[in-house]
Write a protein that holds these residues in place. Sequence first.
Motif, PDB file in Angstrom:
ATOM      1  N   CYS A 143      10.188  35.579 -15.775  1.00 29.65           N
ATOM      2  CA  CYS A 143       9.438  34.339 -15.536  1.00 29.65           C
ATOM      3  C   CYS A 143      10.323  33.112 -15.709  1.00 29.65           C
ATOM      4  O   CYS A 143      10.261  32.171 -14.912  1.00 29.65           O
ATOM      5  CB  CYS A 143       8.251  34.257 -16.489  1.00 29.65           C
ATOM      6  SG  CYS A 143       6.889  35.345 -16.077  1.00 29.65           S
ATOM      7  N   ALA A 144      11.132  33.109 -16.757  1.00 29.02           N
ATOM      8  CA  ALA A 144      11.986  31.951 -17.024  1.00 29.02           C
ATOM      9  C   ALA A 144      12.971  31.712 -15.887  1.00 29.02           C
ATOM     10  O   ALA A 144      13.188  30.570 -15.459  1.00 29.02           O
ATOM     11  CB  ALA A 144      12.729  32.155 -18.340  1.00 29.02           C
ATOM     12  N   LEU A 145      13.567  32.792 -15.398  1.00 20.88           N
ATOM     13  CA  LEU A 145      14.509  32.652 -14.284  1.00 20.88           C
ATOM     14  C   LEU A 145      13.815  32.123 -13.034  1.00 20.88           C
ATOM     15  O   LEU A 145      14.332  31.241 -12.341  1.00 20.88           O
ATOM     16  CB  LEU A 145      15.164  33.996 -13.984  1.00 20.88           C
ATOM     17  CG  LEU A 145      16.247  34.460 -14.961  1.00 20.88           C
ATOM     18  CD1 LEU A 145      16.663  35.891 -14.642  1.00 20.88           C
ATOM     19  CD2 LEU A 145      17.451  33.531 -14.907  1.00 20.88           C
ATOM     20  N   ALA A 173      20.693  24.573 -15.010  1.00 20.42           N
ATOM     21  CA  ALA A 173      19.596  25.458 -14.613  1.00 20.42           C
ATOM     22  C   ALA A 173      19.540  26.685 -15.508  1.00 20.42           C
ATOM     23  O   ALA A 173      18.461  27.118 -15.938  1.00 20.42           O
ATOM     24  CB  ALA A 173      19.769  25.876 -13.148  1.00 20.42           C
ATOM     25  N   GLY A 174      20.704  27.251 -15.813  1.00 18.50           N
ATOM     26  CA  GLY A 174      20.747  28.427 -16.675  1.00 18.50           C
ATOM     27  C   GLY A 174      20.298  28.131 -18.096  1.00 18.50           C
ATOM     28  O   GLY A 174      19.554  28.908 -18.703  1.00 18.50           O
ATOM     29  N   LEU A 175      20.723  26.998 -18.622  1.00 15.52           N
ATOM     30  CA  LEU A 175      20.357  26.641 -19.990  1.00 15.52           C
ATOM     31  C   LEU A 175      18.853  26.398 -20.116  1.00 15.52           C
ATOM     32  O   LEU A 175      18.210  26.864 -21.071  1.00 15.52           O
ATOM     33  CB  LEU A 175      21.138  25.407 -20.438  1.00 15.52           C
ATOM     34  CG  LEU A 175      22.619  25.654 -20.739  1.00 15.52           C
ATOM     35  CD1 LEU A 175      23.382  24.343 -20.828  1.00 15.52           C
ATOM     36  CD2 LEU A 175      22.763  26.457 -22.036  1.00 15.52           C
ATOM     37  N   GLY A 179      15.782  28.319 -22.312  1.00 11.50           N
ATOM     38  CA  GLY A 179      14.725  27.695 -23.100  1.00 11.50           C
ATOM     39  C   GLY A 179      13.344  28.099 -22.635  1.00 11.50           C
ATOM     40  O   GLY A 179      12.412  28.247 -23.439  1.00 11.50           O
ATOM     41  N   ALA A 180      13.200  28.268 -21.327  1.00  9.86           N
ATOM     42  CA  ALA A 180      11.894  28.644 -20.775  1.00  9.86           C
ATOM     43  C   ALA A 180      11.463  30.022 -21.251  1.00  9.86           C
ATOM     44  O   ALA A 180      10.265  30.332 -21.256  1.00  9.86           O
ATOM     45  CB  ALA A 180      11.940  28.605 -19.247  1.00  9.86           C
ATOM     46  N   ALA A 221      14.920  25.501 -28.554  1.00 10.69           N
ATOM     47  CA  ALA A 221      15.792  24.465 -29.103  1.00 10.69           C
ATOM     48  C   ALA A 221      17.270  24.693 -28.816  1.00 10.69           C
ATOM     49  O   ALA A 221      17.998  23.739 -28.497  1.00 10.69           O
ATOM     50  CB  ALA A 221      15.572  24.359 -30.612  1.00 10.69           C
ATOM     51  N   LEU A 222      17.725  25.942 -28.932  1.00 11.01           N
ATOM     52  CA  LEU A 222      19.161  26.225 -28.847  1.00 11.01           C
ATOM     53  C   LEU A 222      19.806  25.737 -27.550  1.00 11.01           C
ATOM     54  O   LEU A 222      20.849  25.060 -27.591  1.00 11.01           O
ATOM     55  CB  LEU A 222      19.399  27.721 -29.049  1.00 11.01           C
ATOM     56  CG  LEU A 222      20.862  28.164 -29.137  1.00 11.01           C
ATOM     57  CD1 LEU A 222      21.562  27.464 -30.293  1.00 11.01           C
ATOM     58  CD2 LEU A 222      20.950  29.682 -29.309  1.00 11.01           C
ATOM     59  N   PRO A 223      19.257  26.036 -26.368  1.00 12.73           N
ATOM     60  CA  PRO A 223      19.918  25.564 -25.151  1.00 12.73           C
ATOM     61  C   PRO A 223      19.936  24.047 -25.021  1.00 12.73           C
ATOM     62  O   PRO A 223      20.854  23.495 -24.415  1.00 12.73           O
ATOM     63  CB  PRO A 223      19.090  26.202 -24.030  1.00 12.73           C
ATOM     64  CG  PRO A 223      17.778  26.517 -24.646  1.00 12.73           C
ATOM     65  CD  PRO A 223      18.069  26.852 -26.065  1.00 12.73           C
TER      66      PRO A 223
END
Length: 295
Positions: A143-145, A173-175, A179-180, A221-223
């Motif tokens: 889903c995130a991708l 986009a990857g970061l 997060g997503a 948070a991390l990305p």
Amino acid sequence: MTRRAISSAIELAKPITWFPPIWAFGCGVVSTGLPVQGNWPKIVAGALLAGPLVCATSQVANEWFDRHVDAINEPNRPIPSGRVTGRWPINLAVVWSGLSIVVAIMLGPVVFWATIAALVLAWGYSAPPVRLKQNGWLGNTACALSYEGIAWFTGAAVMTAGTWPDARTIALAGLYSFGAHGIMTLNDFKSMEGDRQTGINSLPVQYGANNAALLACVFIALPQIVVVALLVGWGRLNHALIVTLLLLLQVLLMGYFVADPKKRATIFSAAGVSAYVAGMLASALALASLLRVSS
């Protein structure tokens, strides 16, 4: 189609879910730094591809393959409630996939292959025997991708005449896809009971509500911390400050959310995710200004 059938089709397609991929697509458009004048037809086509076509396809397919789960979690949904009968929802998802491919072809080969990837993930998420959603790690990644990374990439590719976008916009986009993954977990707290009964190992089912909430917060948070570092490295200090302030707001909301994730996931999803997507736009604008200066 009758008015009732049209109403049911719209409900199955869940228009409210179209916002994330359309927003990510828009961020991809903005991140290129290229003028929108003269490009509106393909921008509109790309936005329709991201939301009402590909995202709607995934939603309708998920409604069909999840009808037994919804009978427990959301029995008022169109299929388990009996308002929708027969196989026309799955047929609609197939037709919508084909229409998505047609539109993607018109937007160039890079957009075409990105769309194929999104559709593979959309069907693989729900449809057996793959059914990625049975594992929270795999399902959330799919889903995130689709909702963030591929949609952002597609927006940039539309603006660059169907060629590969700048590596920096692909990095963003990857970061934000990373997060997503955490954002997708927020949707799983309300359906824990039905997921347990039907063998769907969402992260809240696997690790419990509190641990899953902490995992979601780390993923969110991390990305963004990495994004801030990139913006500083690119010399976009004002944009880095904006993203930092938005992240701090999310951290405050995370404390509220983690204290009672089952009850507060929806509130955090509304407020915290709003700050997250605002940071996406700020990052896209930062890269756009950098690319305009470079050119």
